[in-house]
Design a protein around this motif. Structure first.
Motif, PDB file in Angstrom:
ATOM      1  N   ASN A   1       0.791  -1.225   0.000  1.00  0.00           N
ATOM      2  CA  ASN A   1       0.000   0.000   0.000  1.00  0.00           C
ATOM      3  C   ASN A   1       0.825   1.276   0.000  1.00  0.00           C
ATOM      4  N   TYR A   2       2.120   1.144  -0.127  1.00  0.00           N
ATOM      5  CA  TYR A   2       2.985   2.314  -0.104  1.00  0.00           C
ATOM      6  C   TYR A   2       4.133   2.117  -1.084  1.00  0.00           C
ATOM      7  N   ILE A   3       4.632   3.194  -1.597  1.00  0.00           N
ATOM      8  CA  ILE A   3       5.827   3.151  -2.443  1.00  0.00           C
ATOM      9  C   ILE A   3       6.803   4.190  -1.904  1.00  0.00           C
ATOM     10  N   ASP A   4       8.074   3.917  -2.038  1.00  0.00           N
ATOM     11  CA  ASP A   4       9.095   4.789  -1.487  1.00  0.00           C
ATOM     12  C   ASP A   4       9.538   5.812  -2.528  1.00  0.00           C
TER      13      ASP A   4
ATOM     14  N   PRO B   1       1.389   7.084   0.753  1.00  0.00           N
ATOM     15  CA  PRO B   1       0.315   6.212   0.281  1.00  0.00           C
ATOM     16  C   PRO B   1       0.020   6.479  -1.193  1.00  0.00           C
ATOM     17  N   MET B   2      -0.353   5.426  -1.887  1.00  0.00           N
ATOM     18  CA  MET B   2      -0.678   5.533  -3.301  1.00  0.00           C
ATOM     19  C   MET B   2      -2.158   5.258  -3.506  1.00  0.00           C
ATOM     20  N   ASN B   3      -2.690   5.666  -4.638  1.00  0.00           N
ATOM     21  CA  ASN B   3      -4.064   5.296  -4.903  1.00  0.00           C
ATOM     22  C   ASN B   3      -4.111   3.818  -5.293  1.00  0.00           C
ATOM     23  N   GLN B   4      -5.273   3.223  -5.213  1.00  0.00           N
ATOM     24  CA  GLN B   4      -5.394   1.774  -5.379  1.00  0.00           C
ATOM     25  C   GLN B   4      -5.012   1.296  -6.778  1.00  0.00           C
ATOM     26  N   THR B   5      -5.286   2.086  -7.805  1.00  0.00           N
ATOM     27  CA  THR B   5      -4.892   1.673  -9.158  1.00  0.00           C
ATOM     28  C   THR B   5      -3.378   1.658  -9.289  1.00  0.00           C
TER      29      THR B   5
ATOM     30  N   ASP C   1       0.807   5.233 -12.685  1.00  0.00           N
ATOM     31  CA  ASP C   1       0.251   6.575 -12.716  1.00  0.00           C
ATOM     32  C   ASP C   1      -1.121   6.688 -12.048  1.00  0.00           C
ATOM     33  N   GLY C   2      -1.652   5.544 -11.585  1.00  0.00           N
ATOM     34  CA  GLY C   2      -2.936   5.583 -10.896  1.00  0.00           C
ATOM     35  C   GLY C   2      -4.137   5.692 -11.809  1.00  0.00           C
ATOM     36  N   SER C   3      -3.922   5.549 -13.113  1.00  0.00           N
ATOM     37  CA  SER C   3      -5.015   5.651 -14.076  1.00  0.00           C
ATOM     38  C   SER C   3      -5.365   4.273 -14.632  1.00  0.00           C
ATOM     39  N   PHE C   4      -6.642   3.900 -14.524  1.00  0.00           N
ATOM     40  CA  PHE C   4      -7.091   2.610 -15.050  1.00  0.00           C
ATOM     41  C   PHE C   4      -7.397   2.789 -16.543  1.00  0.00           C
ATOM     42  N   GLY C   5      -6.344   3.019 -17.313  1.00  0.00           N
ATOM     43  CA  GLY C   5      -6.475   3.263 -18.739  1.00  0.00           C
ATOM     44  C   GLY C   5      -6.353   1.986 -19.562  1.00  0.00           C
TER      45      GLY C   5
ATOM     46  N   LYS D   1      -0.869 -19.479  -9.700  1.00  0.00           N
ATOM     47  CA  LYS D   1       0.427 -19.196  -9.087  1.00  0.00           C
ATOM     48  C   LYS D   1       0.847 -17.765  -9.424  1.00  0.00           C
ATOM     49  N   ALA D   2       0.530 -16.865  -8.553  1.00  0.00           N
ATOM     50  CA  ALA D   2       0.909 -15.453  -8.704  1.00  0.00           C
ATOM     51  C   ALA D   2       0.928 -14.830  -7.316  1.00  0.00           C
ATOM     52  N   PRO D   3       1.891 -15.225  -6.475  1.00  0.00           N
ATOM     53  CA  PRO D   3       1.851 -14.839  -5.056  1.00  0.00           C
ATOM     54  C   PRO D   3       1.827 -13.337  -4.789  1.00  0.00           C
ATOM     55  N   ILE D   4       2.522 -12.537  -5.573  1.00  0.00           N
ATOM     56  CA  ILE D   4       2.510 -11.088  -5.336  1.00  0.00           C
ATOM     57  C   ILE D   4       1.104 -10.546  -5.575  1.00  0.00           C
ATOM     58  N   MET D   5       0.498 -10.968  -6.678  1.00  0.00           N
ATOM     59  CA  MET D   5      -0.839 -10.478  -7.009  1.00  0.00           C
ATOM     60  C   MET D   5      -1.900 -11.027  -6.065  1.00  0.00           C
ATOM     61  N   ILE D   6      -1.733 -12.243  -5.629  1.00  0.00           N
ATOM     62  CA  ILE D   6      -2.714 -12.813  -4.699  1.00  0.00           C
ATOM     63  C   ILE D   6      -2.605 -12.122  -3.346  1.00  0.00           C
ATOM     64  N   LYS D   7      -1.399 -11.779  -2.930  1.00  0.00           N
ATOM     65  CA  LYS D   7      -1.247 -11.000  -1.696  1.00  0.00           C
ATOM     66  C   LYS D   7      -1.887  -9.632  -1.863  1.00  0.00           C
ATOM     67  N   TRP D   8      -1.726  -9.016  -3.047  1.00  0.00           N
ATOM     68  CA  TRP D   8      -2.398  -7.742  -3.306  1.00  0.00           C
ATOM     69  C   TRP D   8      -3.909  -7.917  -3.173  1.00  0.00           C
ATOM     70  N   LEU D   9      -4.438  -8.969  -3.819  1.00  0.00           N
ATOM     71  CA  LEU D   9      -5.876  -9.246  -3.783  1.00  0.00           C
ATOM     72  C   LEU D   9      -6.362  -9.453  -2.354  1.00  0.00           C
ATOM     73  N   GLN D  10      -5.662 -10.281  -1.612  1.00  0.00           N
ATOM     74  CA  GLN D  10      -6.059 -10.577  -0.235  1.00  0.00           C
ATOM     75  C   GLN D  10      -5.985  -9.324   0.642  1.00  0.00           C
ATOM     76  N   THR D  11      -4.963  -8.522   0.438  1.00  0.00           N
ATOM     77  CA  THR D  11      -4.824  -7.277   1.194  1.00  0.00           C
ATOM     78  C   THR D  11      -5.982  -6.346   0.884  1.00  0.00           C
ATOM     79  N   ARG D  12      -6.301  -6.215  -0.404  1.00  0.00           N
ATOM     80  CA  ARG D  12      -7.376  -5.302  -0.810  1.00  0.00           C
ATOM     81  C   ARG D  12      -8.726  -5.769  -0.288  1.00  0.00           C
ATOM     82  N   LEU D  13      -9.002  -7.057  -0.391  1.00  0.00           N
ATOM     83  CA  LEU D  13     -10.270  -7.589   0.138  1.00  0.00           C
ATOM     84  C   LEU D  13     -10.380  -7.310   1.635  1.00  0.00           C
ATOM     85  N   THR D  14      -9.283  -7.517   2.352  1.00  0.00           N
ATOM     86  CA  THR D  14      -9.257  -7.277   3.792  1.00  0.00           C
ATOM     87  C   THR D  14      -9.519  -5.800   4.088  1.00  0.00           C
ATOM     88  N   GLU D  15      -8.883  -4.906   3.317  1.00  0.00           N
ATOM     89  CA  GLU D  15      -9.106  -3.467   3.486  1.00  0.00           C
ATOM     90  C   GLU D  15     -10.573  -3.104   3.270  1.00  0.00           C
TER      91      GLU D  15
END
Length: 120
Positions: free
Chosen positions: A6-9, A16-20, A38-42, A59-73
């Motif tokens: 949920n953050y980028i350095d 914090p970044m937007n969800q896109t 860029d945060g744009s769903f283009g 098999k896509a652990p980074i994306m599945i963690k993103w999905l699980q994190t977002r669902l939890t949020e």
């Protein structure tokens, strides 16, 4: 890859970044999609969402963690295993629950419409 979903350095400061943008960064990390974060769903982001669907036991652990994190949020439980990067039964149930809540086809497939709903 920044390691935190949920953050980028930026120059030593975490912002914090937007969800896109989080989705774009996660897709780049998982599949090297070369998306502009860029945060744009283009058209480019949409095309990658069509190409890279998340499905039961994929098999896509980074994306599945993103999905699980977002669902939890969004207040949807991903089960007792939590955010583990595995698209098992609990994550499948959570995706179906989210899809029903949003009026989407409850097929447990995270494709372009489910991705879009997750970042809105």
């Amino acid at each position: 890859w920044h390691g935190k979903l949920n953050y980028i350095d930026y120059s030593g400061q975490t912002k914090p970044m937007n969800q896109t943008a989080i989705l774009q960064a996660s897709m780049n990390a998982q599949w090297d999609c070369k998306l502009d974060v860029d945060g744009s769903f283009g058209p480019k982001t949409k095309a990658q969402c069509i190409k890279h669907q998340l499905t039961y036991r994929c098999k896509a652990p980074i994306m599945i963690k993103w999905l699980q994190t977002r669902l939890t949020e969004l207040g949807i439980s991903v089960g007792k295993s939590g955010i583990d990067g595995y698209f098992g039964d609990d994550t499948k149930k959570a995706v179906i629950s989210f899809q029903k809540k949003k009026g989407l086809n409850p097929d447990a497939i995270v494709g372009q419409y489910t991705y879009k709903a997750l970042v809105e």
